[in-house]
Motif scaffolding. Sequence first.
Motif, PDB file in Angstrom:
ATOM      1  N   TRP A 139      -8.570  -7.791  -8.552  1.00  9.97           N
ATOM      2  CA  TRP A 139      -7.315  -7.152  -8.206  1.00  9.97           C
ATOM      3  C   TRP A 139      -6.253  -8.214  -7.927  1.00  9.97           C
ATOM      4  O   TRP A 139      -6.563  -9.413  -7.849  1.00  9.97           O
ATOM      5  N   ALA A 140      -5.017  -7.751  -7.744  1.00 10.62           N
ATOM      6  CA  ALA A 140      -3.889  -8.683  -7.718  1.00 10.62           C
ATOM      7  C   ALA A 140      -3.506  -9.191  -6.332  1.00 10.62           C
ATOM      8  O   ALA A 140      -3.148 -10.364  -6.177  1.00 10.62           O
ATOM      9  N   PHE A 141      -3.567  -8.328  -5.313  1.00 15.05           N
ATOM     10  CA  PHE A 141      -2.976  -8.668  -4.014  1.00 15.05           C
ATOM     11  C   PHE A 141      -4.038  -8.904  -2.941  1.00 15.05           C
ATOM     12  O   PHE A 141      -4.931  -8.061  -2.788  1.00 15.05           O
ATOM     13  N   PRO A 142      -3.928 -10.009  -2.187  1.00 14.73           N
ATOM     14  CA  PRO A 142      -3.019 -11.143  -2.381  1.00 14.73           C
ATOM     15  C   PRO A 142      -3.588 -12.118  -3.397  1.00 14.73           C
ATOM     16  O   PRO A 142      -4.797 -12.136  -3.644  1.00 14.73           O
ATOM     17  N   SER A 143      -2.732 -12.933  -3.972  1.00 14.78           N
ATOM     18  CA  SER A 143      -3.163 -13.884  -5.000  1.00 14.78           C
ATOM     19  C   SER A 143      -4.183 -14.866  -4.437  1.00 14.78           C
ATOM     20  O   SER A 143      -3.952 -15.515  -3.419  1.00 14.78           O
ATOM     21  N   GLY A 144      -5.330 -14.994  -5.132  1.00 12.19           N
ATOM     22  CA  GLY A 144      -6.382 -15.900  -4.670  1.00 12.19           C
ATOM     23  C   GLY A 144      -5.999 -17.361  -4.766  1.00 12.19           C
ATOM     24  O   GLY A 144      -6.211 -18.136  -3.831  1.00 12.19           O
ATOM     25  N   HIS A 145      -5.430 -17.759  -5.917  1.00 13.69           N
ATOM     26  CA  HIS A 145      -5.012 -19.154  -6.080  1.00 13.69           C
ATOM     27  C   HIS A 145      -3.943 -19.521  -5.053  1.00 13.69           C
ATOM     28  O   HIS A 145      -3.978 -20.611  -4.471  1.00 13.69           O
TER      29      HIS A 145
ATOM     30  N   VAL B  23       0.833  -1.203   0.000  1.00 12.37           N
ATOM     31  CA  VAL B  23       0.000   0.000   0.000  1.00 12.37           C
ATOM     32  C   VAL B  23       0.867   1.252   0.000  1.00 12.37           C
ATOM     33  O   VAL B  23       0.562   2.241  -0.684  1.00 12.37           O
ATOM     34  N   SER B  24       1.956   1.218   0.774  1.00 18.46           N
ATOM     35  CA  SER B  24       2.827   2.390   0.836  1.00 18.46           C
ATOM     36  C   SER B  24       3.465   2.705  -0.509  1.00 18.46           C
ATOM     37  O   SER B  24       3.832   3.849  -0.787  1.00 18.46           O
TER      38      SER B  24
ATOM     39  N   GLN C  12     -11.095 -17.476   2.334  1.00 16.45           N
ATOM     40  CA  GLN C  12     -11.268 -16.873   1.006  1.00 16.45           C
ATOM     41  C   GLN C  12     -12.043 -15.561   1.103  1.00 16.45           C
ATOM     42  O   GLN C  12     -11.718 -14.587   0.411  1.00 16.45           O
ATOM     43  N   ALA C  13     -13.061 -15.529   1.951  1.00 19.04           N
ATOM     44  CA  ALA C  13     -13.847 -14.302   2.109  1.00 19.04           C
ATOM     45  C   ALA C  13     -12.993 -13.171   2.668  1.00 19.04           C
ATOM     46  O   ALA C  13     -13.070 -12.026   2.198  1.00 19.04           O
ATOM     47  N   LEU C  14     -12.180 -13.470   3.662  1.00 17.69           N
ATOM     48  CA  LEU C  14     -11.297 -12.463   4.226  1.00 17.69           C
ATOM     49  C   LEU C  14     -10.260 -12.008   3.203  1.00 17.69           C
ATOM     50  O   LEU C  14      -9.897 -10.826   3.158  1.00 17.69           O
ATOM     51  N   ARG C  15      -9.794 -12.930   2.396  1.00 17.71           N
ATOM     52  CA  ARG C  15      -8.835 -12.581   1.347  1.00 17.71           C
ATOM     53  C   ARG C  15      -9.450 -11.607   0.352  1.00 17.71           C
ATOM     54  O   ARG C  15      -8.804 -10.651  -0.095  1.00 17.71           O
ATOM     55  N   TYR C  16     -10.702 -11.808   0.024  1.00 20.28           N
ATOM     56  CA  TYR C  16     -11.406 -10.876  -0.859  1.00 20.28           C
ATOM     57  C   TYR C  16     -11.457  -9.490  -0.239  1.00 20.28           C
ATOM     58  O   TYR C  16     -11.277  -8.475  -0.927  1.00 20.28           O
ATOM     59  N   ALA C  17     -11.708  -9.415   1.055  1.00 18.88           N
ATOM     60  CA  ALA C  17     -11.773  -8.117   1.721  1.00 18.88           C
ATOM     61  C   ALA C  17     -10.430  -7.395   1.631  1.00 18.88           C
ATOM     62  O   ALA C  17     -10.379  -6.187   1.349  1.00 18.88           O
ATOM     63  N   VAL C  18      -9.347  -8.128   1.852  1.00 26.20           N
ATOM     64  CA  VAL C  18      -8.020  -7.525   1.741  1.00 26.20           C
ATOM     65  C   VAL C  18      -7.745  -7.098   0.302  1.00 26.20           C
ATOM     66  O   VAL C  18      -7.197  -6.017   0.050  1.00 26.20           O
ATOM     67  N   MET C  19      -8.138  -7.936  -0.641  1.00 24.46           N
ATOM     68  CA  MET C  19      -7.891  -7.640  -2.050  1.00 24.46           C
ATOM     69  C   MET C  19      -8.544  -6.325  -2.466  1.00 24.46           C
ATOM     70  O   MET C  19      -7.918  -5.479  -3.114  1.00 24.46           O
ATOM     71  N   TYR C  20      -9.806  -6.136  -2.074  1.00 24.77           N
ATOM     72  CA  TYR C  20     -10.505  -4.903  -2.454  1.00 24.77           C
ATOM     73  C   TYR C  20      -9.987  -3.704  -1.676  1.00 24.77           C
ATOM     74  O   TYR C  20     -10.028  -2.572  -2.173  1.00 24.77           O
ATOM     75  N   ALA C  21      -9.504  -3.931  -0.464  1.00 24.30           N
ATOM     76  CA  ALA C  21      -8.959  -2.826   0.318  1.00 24.30           C
ATOM     77  C   ALA C  21      -7.645  -2.329  -0.279  1.00 24.30           C
ATOM     78  O   ALA C  21      -7.385  -1.122  -0.332  1.00 24.30           O
ATOM     79  N   VAL C  22      -6.808  -3.254  -0.749  1.00 33.88           N
ATOM     80  CA  VAL C  22      -5.507  -2.882  -1.330  1.00 33.88           C
ATOM     81  C   VAL C  22      -5.660  -2.400  -2.766  1.00 33.88           C
ATOM     82  O   VAL C  22      -5.019  -1.413  -3.178  1.00 33.88           O
ATOM     83  N   ALA C  23      -6.516  -3.084  -3.545  1.00 36.93           N
ATOM     84  CA  ALA C  23      -6.814  -2.694  -4.939  1.00 36.93           C
ATOM     85  C   ALA C  23      -5.540  -2.513  -5.773  1.00 36.93           C
ATOM     86  O   ALA C  23      -5.332  -1.491  -6.421  1.00 36.93           O
TER      87      ALA C  23
ATOM     88  N   GLY D 192       0.850   0.154  -4.763  1.00 41.14           N
ATOM     89  CA  GLY D 192       0.672  -1.022  -5.605  1.00 41.14           C
ATOM     90  C   GLY D 192       1.726  -1.227  -6.666  1.00 41.14           C
ATOM     91  O   GLY D 192       1.652  -2.206  -7.422  1.00 41.14           O
ATOM     92  N   SER D 193       2.696  -0.366  -6.771  1.00 42.88           N
ATOM     93  CA  SER D 193       3.713  -0.517  -7.810  1.00 42.88           C
ATOM     94  C   SER D 193       4.553  -1.765  -7.544  1.00 42.88           C
ATOM     95  O   SER D 193       4.833  -2.091  -6.385  1.00 42.88           O
ATOM     96  N   PRO D 194       4.948  -2.483  -8.579  1.00 41.74           N
ATOM     97  CA  PRO D 194       5.706  -3.727  -8.393  1.00 41.74           C
ATOM     98  C   PRO D 194       7.114  -3.466  -7.870  1.00 41.74           C
ATOM     99  O   PRO D 194       7.693  -2.400  -8.080  1.00 41.74           O
ATOM    100  N   PHE D 195       7.664  -4.459  -7.204  1.00 40.72           N
ATOM    101  CA  PHE D 195       9.038  -4.416  -6.742  1.00 40.72           C
ATOM    102  C   PHE D 195       9.960  -4.823  -7.893  1.00 40.72           C
ATOM    103  O   PHE D 195       9.509  -5.450  -8.852  1.00 40.72           O
ATOM    104  N   PRO D 196      11.241  -4.515  -7.808  1.00 46.37           N
ATOM    105  CA  PRO D 196      12.162  -4.937  -8.872  1.00 46.37           C
ATOM    106  C   PRO D 196      12.135  -6.438  -9.125  1.00 46.37           C
ATOM    107  O   PRO D 196      12.172  -6.880 -10.283  1.00 46.37           O
ATOM    108  N   VAL D 197      12.045  -7.249  -8.059  1.00 49.79           N
ATOM    109  CA  VAL D 197      12.000  -8.695  -8.248  1.00 49.79           C
ATOM    110  C   VAL D 197      10.723  -9.104  -8.969  1.00 49.79           C
ATOM    111  O   VAL D 197      10.726 -10.082  -9.745  1.00 49.79           O
ATOM    112  N   ASP D 198       9.632  -8.383  -8.755  1.00 52.31           N
ATOM    113  CA  ASP D 198       8.386  -8.673  -9.469  1.00 52.31           C
ATOM    114  C   ASP D 198       8.576  -8.504 -10.971  1.00 52.31           C
ATOM    115  O   ASP D 198       8.180  -9.368 -11.771  1.00 52.31           O
TER     116      ASP D 198
END
Length: 210
Positions: A105-111, A4-5, A78-89, A8-14
């Motif tokens: 959205w991307a973070f965190p990965s659902g699979h 978030v800080s 999974q439901a909590l993961r969805y909440a985090v995903m939409y919060a981070v966007a 959402g920009s990717p890290f160099p390793v990403d």
Amino acid sequence: MVVVSRHGSPFPVDEDLLSWSVEHSPAWAVAVARGVTVTGTGVIAYALAALAGVIAGRTARQRILAAAASMLCLAVGQALRYAVMYAVARPRPPVQDWATHASGWAFPSGHSTTAAITAGLLVTAILVRSPPGRAFIAAVVVCWGVSVGLTRVYLGVHWFSDVVGGWLFALAWIGLCLCATAGRRPPAVTAPKRPEALGTDDDRTPPGSR
């Protein structure tokens, strides 16, 4: 918080891992990755979660309750993961790099999250029952959970940090579930004491009857 800080920009390793995946993606490898990645969601994940409950239980009733609890653990996670995903966007990698379908959205990965939670349930069940070869079986399960996450990066639909976020989320959630259920395991069935362990006939003779 780190993601978030950075807005959402990717890290160099990403970016490095995504570039490598795009440059090393023969058709056969992409097909294998798609086959592995599909096992980390949907019916397969819930079937494996139910299997974990069946393995952990000792009686038919315990197996049913444990299977239901395992699937509930996965569903709430999974439901909590969805909440985090939409919060981070966090946006996903560029669409032109995708080698499979993805949504949301991307973070965190659902699979990655789903596979890691499922793997955690299976490993816990294996350690509870301690079957022969449990270390090898648990290692295979962990490798499967990790592989599902890595395929999301290889197929270009997630940044590596999305996958790491999914793994950390799953570890935290499994830990909370284990803490919540600690001490609720049914007591082990102990064998009845042998008659000789209760003392001799003379020892059991009431006082004054001799």
